[in-house]
Design a protein around this motif. Sequence first.
Motif, mmCIF file in Angstrom:
data_model
loop_
_atom_site.group_PDB
_atom_site.id
_atom_site.type_symbol
_atom_site.label_atom_id
_atom_site.label_comp_id
_atom_site.label_asym_id
_atom_site.label_seq_id
_atom_site.Cartn_x
_atom_site.Cartn_y
_atom_site.Cartn_z
ATOM 1 N N ASN A 1 58.784 17.755 62.577
ATOM 2 C CA ASN A 1 58.013 16.766 62.871
ATOM 3 C C ASN A 1 56.636 17.136 61.844
ATOM 4 O OD1 ASN A 1 55.875 14.980 63.617
ATOM 5 N ND2 ASN A 1 56.186 15.349 65.588
ATOM 6 N N HIS A 2 56.908 15.944 60.743
ATOM 7 C CA HIS A 2 55.668 16.253 59.839
ATOM 8 C C HIS A 2 54.382 15.943 60.304
ATOM 9 C CE1 HIS A 2 56.852 12.073 59.673
ATOM 10 N NE2 HIS A 2 55.625 11.852 59.224
ATOM 11 N N GLU A 3 54.203 15.098 61.277
ATOM 12 C CA GLU A 3 52.819 14.960 61.988
ATOM 13 C C GLU A 3 52.006 16.270 62.530
ATOM 14 O OE1 GLU A 3 51.305 12.334 61.264
ATOM 15 O OE2 GLU A 3 52.864 10.531 61.233
ATOM 16 N N VAL A 4 52.868 16.860 63.383
ATOM 17 C CA VAL A 4 52.504 18.240 63.529
ATOM 18 C C VAL A 4 52.188 19.116 62.443
ATOM 19 C CG1 VAL A 4 52.982 20.226 64.977
ATOM 20 C CG2 VAL A 4 53.677 18.116 65.891
ATOM 21 N N MET A 5 52.931 19.183 61.415
ATOM 22 C CA MET A 5 52.823 20.324 60.529
ATOM 23 C C MET A 5 51.606 20.046 59.352
ATOM 24 S SD MET A 5 55.131 22.339 61.585
ATOM 25 C CE MET A 5 54.717 23.353 60.221
ATOM 26 N N VAL A 6 51.498 18.725 59.150
ATOM 27 C CA VAL A 6 50.374 18.355 58.155
ATOM 28 C C VAL A 6 49.235 18.940 58.983
ATOM 29 C CG1 VAL A 6 50.115 16.056 58.674
ATOM 30 C CG2 VAL A 6 49.478 16.829 56.558
ATOM 31 N N ARG A 7 49.059 18.541 60.406
ATOM 32 C CA ARG A 7 47.785 19.048 61.094
ATOM 33 C C ARG A 7 47.765 20.409 61.087
ATOM 34 N NH1 ARG A 7 49.279 13.946 62.422
ATOM 35 N NH2 ARG A 7 47.614 12.528 63.210
ATOM 36 N N GLY A 8 48.796 21.082 60.926
ATOM 37 C CA GLY A 8 48.775 22.573 61.252
ATOM 38 C C GLY A 8 48.611 23.352 59.940
ATOM 39 N N THR A 9 48.568 22.653 58.798
ATOM 40 C CA THR A 9 48.417 23.090 57.406
ATOM 41 C C THR A 9 46.966 23.803 57.262
ATOM 42 O OG1 THR A 9 50.134 21.652 56.693
ATOM 43 C CG2 THR A 9 48.761 22.677 54.925
ATOM 44 N N PHE A 10 47.084 25.019 56.816
ATOM 45 C CA PHE A 10 45.739 25.766 56.560
ATOM 46 C C PHE A 10 45.159 25.961 58.072
ATOM 47 C CE2 PHE A 10 46.038 23.851 52.310
ATOM 48 C CZ PHE A 10 46.296 24.902 51.807
ATOM 49 N N ALA A 11 45.797 25.963 59.204
ATOM 50 C CA ALA A 11 45.287 26.142 60.426
ATOM 51 C C ALA A 11 45.442 27.350 61.076
ATOM 52 C CB ALA A 11 46.157 25.163 61.453
ATOM 53 N N ASN A 12 45.857 28.556 60.305
ATOM 54 C CA ASN A 12 45.744 29.755 60.792
ATOM 55 C C ASN A 12 44.569 30.152 61.228
ATOM 56 O OD1 ASN A 12 45.537 33.000 60.602
ATOM 57 N ND2 ASN A 12 47.744 32.717 60.080
ATOM 58 N N VAL A 13 44.074 30.801 62.239
ATOM 59 C CA VAL A 13 43.062 31.037 63.055
ATOM 60 C C VAL A 13 42.447 32.202 62.258
ATOM 61 C CG1 VAL A 13 43.488 30.449 65.398
ATOM 62 C CG2 VAL A 13 43.970 32.824 64.672
ATOM 63 N N ARG A 14 43.016 32.873 61.473
ATOM 64 C CA ARG A 14 42.353 34.018 60.545
ATOM 65 C C ARG A 14 41.792 33.621 59.057
ATOM 66 N NH1 ARG A 14 40.739 35.874 64.643
ATOM 67 N NH2 ARG A 14 41.842 36.943 66.058
ATOM 68 N N LEU A 15 42.368 32.196 58.997
ATOM 69 C CA LEU A 15 42.050 31.873 57.479
ATOM 70 C C LEU A 15 40.630 31.661 57.252
ATOM 71 C CD1 LEU A 15 43.260 30.548 54.863
ATOM 72 C CD2 LEU A 15 42.870 28.259 55.885
ATOM 73 N N LYS A 16 40.152 32.296 56.034
ATOM 74 C CA LYS A 16 38.740 32.109 55.852
ATOM 75 C C LYS A 16 38.397 31.164 54.631
ATOM 76 C CE LYS A 16 37.314 36.664 57.823
ATOM 77 N NZ LYS A 16 38.386 36.965 58.251
ATOM 78 N N ASN A 17 38.019 29.880 54.827
ATOM 79 C CA ASN A 17 37.763 28.847 53.699
ATOM 80 C C ASN A 17 36.321 29.154 53.285
ATOM 81 O OD1 ASN A 17 37.417 26.858 51.954
ATOM 82 N ND2 ASN A 17 37.926 25.196 53.567
ATOM 83 N N LEU A 18 36.281 29.804 51.838
ATOM 84 C CA LEU A 18 34.787 30.030 51.548
ATOM 85 C C LEU A 18 33.782 28.815 51.333
ATOM 86 C CD1 LEU A 18 35.755 32.953 48.939
ATOM 87 C CD2 LEU A 18 35.118 33.146 51.326
ATOM 88 N N LEU A 19 34.514 27.713 51.483
ATOM 89 C CA LEU A 19 33.575 26.500 51.376
ATOM 90 C C LEU A 19 32.895 26.205 52.906
ATOM 91 C CD1 LEU A 19 35.729 23.433 49.965
ATOM 92 C CD2 LEU A 19 33.777 24.470 48.898
ATOM 93 N N ALA A 20 33.369 27.087 53.940
ATOM 94 C CA ALA A 20 32.525 27.052 55.158
ATOM 95 C C ALA A 20 32.323 28.500 55.435
ATOM 96 C CB ALA A 20 33.542 26.266 56.141
ATOM 97 N N PRO A 21 31.529 29.139 55.107
ATOM 98 C CA PRO A 21 31.342 30.564 55.270
ATOM 99 C C PRO A 21 30.726 30.460 56.766
ATOM 100 C CG PRO A 21 29.457 29.783 53.885
ATOM 101 C CD PRO A 21 30.571 28.601 54.020
ATOM 102 N N GLY A 22 31.397 31.655 57.453
ATOM 103 C CA GLY A 22 30.977 32.051 58.900
ATOM 104 C C GLY A 22 31.889 31.355 59.689
ATOM 105 N N THR A 23 32.988 30.661 59.185
ATOM 106 C CA THR A 23 33.966 29.971 60.341
ATOM 107 C C THR A 23 35.336 30.688 59.978
ATOM 108 O OG1 THR A 23 34.507 28.531 58.741
ATOM 109 C CG2 THR A 23 32.810 27.779 60.136
#
Length: 914
Positions: free
Chosen positions: A737-759
């Motif tokens: 189901n691509h609708e689930v998967m696109v919403r889950g892309t970059f959704a790992n709870v340990r992913l640190k996006n440096l554009l949003a420090p502190g999250t």
Amino acid sequence: MNNSFDTQQQITVNGEQFHIHSLKGLGDKAKRLPFSLKILLENLLRNEDGVNIKEHDIQALLDWDPQAKPASEVAFTPARVVMQDFTGVPAIVDLAAMRDAMEKLGGDPAKINPLSPAELVIDHSVQVDGYGNSRAFDLNTKLEYERNKERYEFLRWGQTAFDNLKVVPPATGIVHQVNLEYLARVVFNEDRNGQKFAYPDTLVGTDSHTTMINGLGILGWGVGGIEAEAAMLGQPISLLIPQVVGVKLSGRLPEGTTATDLVLTITEMLRKHGVVGKFVEFYGDGLADLPLADRATIANMAPEYGATCGIFPIDDETINYLRLTNRDETQLNLIEDYAKHQGLWRNDGDEADYTDALELDLASVVPSLAGPKRPQDRIALDKAGDAIRQHLKGFQDERLAREEKSSEEHIRIESEGPVTHPDESVDEAPIKGAAIVHYNGQEFELSDGACVIAAITSCTNTSNPSVILAAGLVAKKAKELGINVKPWVKTSLAPGSKVVTDYLEKAGLMDDLENLGFNLVGYGCTTCIGNSGPLASEISDAIQKNQLIVSSILSGNRNFEGRIHQDVKMNFLASPPLVVAYALAGRTDIDVYKEPLAQDANGKEIYLKDIWPSVKEVSDLVKEIVTKEMFAKSYANVYEGDNHWQQIKIPDGKLYDWNDTSTYIKKVTFFDGMSIDPPGVPTIEGARCLAKLGDSVTTDHISPAGSIKADSPAGLYLQEHGVEKAQFNSYGSRRGNHEVMVRGTFANVRLKNLLAPGTEGGITRTQPDNNLASIYDASVTYHKENTPLIILAGKEYGTGSSRDWAAKGSLLLGVKAVIAESYERIHRSNLIGMGVLPLQFKDGESYESLGLTGQEQFDIKGLLDKADDVTVVATNNEGNKITFSADIRIDTPKEWDYYKHGGILQYVLRDMLD
């Protein structure tokens, strides 16, 4: 087919004549080639057609220079394709959607059909819900079928709708072990128009650990599902003739060590040397005493040391293993005679020409584990206590830093958008690093460093009788001494095939493992893929409320952040007997050589040495217990499945009847609006950065396989479609189901996006307004504005599993290009396969050295067919520009064809229309 080098001839085996392409007449150039390149050479000779494979391609391989940088492209035609269900379901979904697209474009849908054998093993869908009791297997099987009914109906349809597709039902085993023990041919024996042909068994698989089959001397590796689909449809795999690193093994493993210790040592050694994109092959006199199961364990870990493959030659041990696993004697004769004729048989003293030659004395291997985040981070067991305590302190310091943040900053971040703080609860308890827990009639203290998951799991080790029986012997000795697993440890045994439980029962060790809670939970890939299931609510609540830093120990091959369990921060790979030992201790931050694991009923301290079996004890048991009859019994009716499987309804028709209300299987949108003519090289201007990521971002970070959080975009989508949280299943099971998967892309709870420090998790800041939002919601906003997106990343982008959804999800989010310092092989290929441009910073440069914040607007200039690099112009909000060059990592002409068509599947579809 052409025969430019006049290699067609016949050999006689078992009184029958076989047509082959002989390497004998090709002289010293062929003789000195590494084993793996000889197989590749035969593949080119046999498939020379003057189009995909020409005379000069074969000559380029014969003229291979071990030291030269790879430059010559060749086309590899695998004999078969192997899939597991997490990656296989989306592959079959794509093929079904391609049939619809083919019909819409005026072609014949029946052309979309595997042209070579495709074998799919359902092994990734079982979760560890039940554990620690005799009912666990039945409960987990029942829940597996309840959760995956739609997926399994779809796969049963695919098995009937597509020729050459076979499906191994659930509860049979892990794909790589089933491949090793049953599916592998080593040498194909094929009838064509009344004539017999023999050629090497080769394959690609939709799982990075496909390389396990290299232990049998079979050339194969993991690819993304999209590339595997193309291979099924007759497209050769394009690759540059690789460099080959030889690893010379000598000596024997010392007392107290296992095959797991050996593979962790090799993984560390080869990661340090650098073998990404290279073939690795093992040779030397040490192979004479290295069992096939140990070879397969080493080969399995090729993705962890970064190589395309990690192959062993064919020899007596290969034949012995094939005989043990109930292969036909006439087939064994063919394998041996063919291998000897072709120079594919190992002889003492054999050495080929290698790009680099490394050496490892097996006697130097010491007991080890690896972690807490990467398989290559080996820790010698005698230093593990101090090393793990140091890692634990690092996590404690991070926790303290979070706690010391001002309340105003916390409130400000919360007020700006839907931030996910997986380590913080709304009603926080004071942080003490410990908590009193009441669970299962007991009261105990749970503290930082506790081991809450101990799993004997994964293809890497459960295919190896020596380490499994060693684990059983440890359990037996523990039972005799009257010690038990700590009450907070979730224990599980998930073998790679039914043979494992057969020999454990025959050895009388199954009862001992069950006594410690290592009951059978399923035959499949569980904890290692993130299907560890929930922790007891009392334990999970204590971890979350007190922000405890706990660990897992597993006999797997992957321990990336957020992969094993969302509550667990430190994950360690170890041999099965060590998994049992740490479960007894209940902690990972101890010195298992000097500190006791437990106390018996009289208060006597029990140490690791008291329960550890000798090498002779284990090897004698393996020889006595493991028999050919076990394999014959386990694989007698391998495709039939149990009653659950047989009762599944099979939909009719060659075109799939898509159910719009399904939350598991949906028609993908990749072919929507597709024209007959390819779009060509795209223009990328005015792009915004969706995520700015660090080093070693894995495909687990990009597209997690584990549980779905209720408040995540994917969780909200499922709830909007009537799915209760208890029925979420996992991201891996929702890949149809691509609708689930696109919403889950970059959704790992340990992913640190440096554009949003502190999250942590799938959070970003939209530009130019700098608002906080989920990555999915931000992508929707950008899509409405027709803004293309890019990803900025560090080194080793896309490490880990051959997860095509990491590329598919990126595309569906609107990502047009990734700019990274370096890539892992499979993910780079997958990006191209989905029409996403992989760019690489010039040597010595990075987003940090260039001063890129990720808040700029990006224009990519000079993106032309077959260009080597581009100019990137990054303009910040003040109008200041940073201009730099980046290499285009489209490495072969065929990859350029795929990119110009918008992806590999579009290329194949248009090719079949002609």
